[in-house]
Design a protein around this motif. Structure first.
Motif: not given
Length: 260
Positions: A98-108, A112-118
């Motif tokens: 849920q933190v990842t989803s919020l960061c994608e929608s509200a925290f830019a 990418t291929d070289r930056s991933q969230v696990v």
């Protein structure tokens, strides 16, 4: 490569946002701030402690042959900074999707291929053989909604952090200086890293950043470190010259050649 989203978990804290004077904040339904982003400059590190988490730059250039690891996404501050400034591969480990989803929608936040969230428990992640010695830098900022003691603080966890950066690397760790867990964490970090660590003094918000070293003993001329600090300050707009003075004073490092 995108990460497959997990279904909401009953133990996950629900993230919420607030905004004031151009700064957006992440909370977990409490007064404690978990992270922040200046809307006009998403790559800027807003808090003193997040800036200090980057103090590994005094000792190590951004790695190209190995990755940068970040344990704890928060509002994505460290991830965004690294994406903006470095060409390194970046892996951010976050327990709560849920933190990842919020960061994608509200925290830019962008993956990418070289930056991933696990999405994984950080304690389990540092124990995985796949991550053994893959990282040159590891930044550890692991707090739940109470924002007091780190959620991972065992001796086994810190041994795993060392193994992730085994041959040569720098690990920065966010602790709370006034919290009851501080001494236990320092004891476990010291044991895992053979006491090769230095500490910042406590910030006004109570954070205290530890810098731990792996690999061969580091011997560096004071003048070279001072030159490096000026470079870091110029390149990344971070108060690196002040960091160096504070770290040397706080940790009793004197002489023309310094050991870490």
């Amino acid at each position: 490569m995108s990460q497959r989203r997990r279904e909401p978990h009953p133990d996950f804290d629900d993230p919420i946002i607030s905004e004031s004077e151009g700064v957006r904040y992440l909370h977990f339904n409490s007064e404690w701030i978990q992270g922040a982003m200046r809307v006009s400059r998403p790559e800027k590190l807003e808090f003193e402690y997040t800036q200090q988490m980057m103090a590994w730059l005094l000792f190590l250039a951004p790695p190209i042959d190995r990755d940068i690891g970040i344990l704890g996404l928060g509002a994505g501050s460290l991830t965004r900074f690294c994406q903006h400034h470095f060409d390194s591969n970046i892996v951010t480990v976050e327990w709560n999707p849920q933190v990842t989803s919020l960061c994608e929608s509200a925290f830019a936040l962008r993956q990418t291929d070289r930056s991933q969230v696990v999405h994984q428990d950080a304690h389990d992640w540092v124990q995985e053989p796949y991550n053994d010695n893959r990282y040159g830098v590891l930044m550890v900022d692991l707090y739940d909604y109470t924002a007091q003691g780190p959620v991972c603080s065992s001796a086994e966890f810190y041994r795993g952090c060392r193994q992730v950066c085994r041959d040569i690397g720098v690990v920065t760790i966010n602790l709370f200086g006034h919290h009851g867990s501080f001494r236990k964490n320092i004891r476990h970090i010291g044991s895992a890293f053979d006491d090769r660590m230095i500490l910042f003094p406590e910030t006004i918000d109570g954070n205290r950043i530890v810098i731990a070293f792996t690999g061969p003993p580091l011997r560096v001329a004071r003048q070279a470190l001072q030159q490096r600090a000026h470079q870091v300050q110029s390149l990344y707009r971070l108060p690196a010259t002040g960091w160096l003075k504070t770290l040397l004073r706080e940790n009793g490092r004197t002489g023309d050649v310094l050991e870490f």
